[in-house]
Each structure stands twice: as structure tokens, then as C-alpha cells.
Scaffold this active site. Sequence first.
Site, mmCIF file in Angstrom:
data_model
loop_
_atom_site.group_PDB
_atom_site.id
_atom_site.type_symbol
_atom_site.label_atom_id
_atom_site.label_comp_id
_atom_site.label_asym_id
_atom_site.label_seq_id
_atom_site.Cartn_x
_atom_site.Cartn_y
_atom_site.Cartn_z
ATOM 1 N N SER A 91 32.381 80.771 51.703
ATOM 2 C CA SER A 91 31.289 81.691 51.397
ATOM 3 C C SER A 91 30.342 81.057 50.392
ATOM 4 O O SER A 91 29.743 80.012 50.636
ATOM 5 C CB SER A 91 31.873 83.018 50.879
ATOM 6 N N HIS A 206 28.780 89.485 53.945
ATOM 7 C CA HIS A 206 28.873 88.782 55.239
ATOM 8 C C HIS A 206 28.844 89.715 56.453
ATOM 9 O O HIS A 206 29.064 89.265 57.577
ATOM 10 C CB HIS A 206 30.113 87.871 55.287
ATOM 11 N N GLN A 255 24.486 82.633 57.008
ATOM 12 C CA GLN A 255 25.778 82.813 56.363
ATOM 13 C C GLN A 255 25.823 84.110 55.556
ATOM 14 O O GLN A 255 26.859 84.749 55.428
ATOM 15 C CB GLN A 255 26.050 81.618 55.438
#
Length: 316
Positions: A91, A206, A255
Site C-alpha cells: 500500500s 483501497h 492504487q
Amino acid sequence: MKPIAFVFPGQGSQSVGMLDAWGDHPAVRETIAEASDALNEDIGALIAGGPKEDLALTTNTQPVMLVAGVACWRAWRAEGGALPAAVAGHSLGEYSALVAAEALPLAEAVPLVRLRAQAMQEAVPVGTGAMAAILGLDASKVIAGCAEVTGAMGQNGTEVVEAVNFNDPVQTVIAGTKAAVDKACEVLKGMGAKRALPLPVSAPFHSSLMKPAAERLKGALEAVDFADPKIPVVNNIDVAIEDDHDRIRDALYRQAFGPVRWVECIHKIKAMGLHTVVECGPGKVLAGMTKRIDADLTGLAMYDPTSLAEVKAQVA
């Protein structure tokens, strides 16, 4: 030296005093000073003294984890540690990986990550989003269960839950609106999950709910002057190694609202012929994940001078 990969942790591995063991190490001290100048605040005081509640705020956690990962990396290099054959980050950790690969200057990365954190926090009102870790259930079943819940609850488009972090073969994190996440936890336990643990986070990271945050981040990314990575960086949205600066920007943009495909990232690293994966930064979370993803791999953690010396000895 054995060929190795370095991986950088993200949000969740922070703790007050997490760089204290380095003492007055020049590489660590200089990293903190550089980041503090970039943010115009004393980030070292926040890392050293907290308080814990301030450190846990997303807008603080993301920049301090970036700084901590880069500080450990620079200490490794200053102590004669060799360059890895690949880097990756979980992440937020991907920003640390890009700094380590010299594709992104720390002075630009820190304010960028602060903006990312602010945008994520503001994209969904506090209390309306949630995340949970699903343990003991195959990822394909987690995906199916989330789709079932979203289909049943999301007919008006307001409720959604998605699989967002594929951490190891039987640990998948889900995120979305709180009602949908709560319902998904029930459904997934009914499908065989051993546990469904709500996570103490302030936003559904996310998930597709982060798309507004990603749009804000996209504009900031356009202003960043990326360089060619000096180390291959495996990104976690595509599990790909990119050299093109626009593709790197696009991966960081996507992302923010796409899943972290960590299991596949570790498989990719192994496919590159790398069997030792070193977690660089506070904690040992990724080292543990590495072993659970593939028992043939060695997962090491490097977070202070003692562990640095141990890693150097093991990879020599």
C-alpha cells in the site's frame, strides 16, 4: 551476497518511538530533518513522542511510515548494505520503495503522501466507512461473498463492500460502507471464515469509495518529477515493474482505489529468483506474511541496528 528483495510496510506498523533504537544515526537523523523541512513541521517529534492518538491519525500515519521506511533504508545503505535486486511496498509502502529506488525524491514524496492521506480521510465521512480482516477463508470466496452482499444491499448504489488487501492465502481485508462491511463479516463467517475482525481505521482504504481521493492525488502526481528507478519496483496494483514515468504515476493513482495484490507481489519476487525478502521499516508484519505466502521463502525484518546486523550476516 544472496540476491534479496526489500519490501516496505504501510499503515498499521507505526508505533511511538519506532526509530528510537537508531539513536543519533546520521542517516536516520538526516532523513527526519529532510522530511521535516518538506512538511514544515517537526516530524521527528511526532515519531519519537506521539502521542499514540496523533500518530494513528491517517494524515500523520502515512507520512511518518514513509519517513520511517526510508530512514531504515538509508541506514542500511550507510552501513554497507547491498542494493536489493527488487523492491516493493505494501500500500503506502510503495512510496518508500520508489524513494529507495531513487525514482521519487523524499522531499517530494512526503508532502505528496500527506495530501494522499488528507484526500483519503476526506473522501468518506468518518464513521460511514469501515474495513475488516477476514481470516481463514480463501480469497476467491471472500470476493464472492463481497459481491453477494453488494448485490443485495447496493441496488441503490449507496452500499458497497470489496476485497481490497490480499495479504496472504487466508487473510484478506475488505472495505466499504460500514453497513455493507458488517453484513459481509456475517456472510463470510457463514461461508467458513474463522474470524472477521473490524480494523481500527478511519476510512475504507483501497476501495472504490476512494476514487474522489484518487482524483485529487492525480493532480498532485502530475506535478511530481519522477526519475528512472535504479532498482526494479514491483507495484501492487498491477504486480508490474514500470520504468515509464506516466505509468508509474497512473499506478499510484489507481492504487488509491484499487486492491493491494500482495500475495501476487511476493510470487513475482520469487519468480525473479529472489528467495530472501527483507522488510525494511518498523514492525515484522510483512516478514510474517512472506513466510505464510510461500514457506520456501525467507522473510526477514530490519528495523533497528541489531536487526540490520543480523540481516547483513544472513544475506552475506
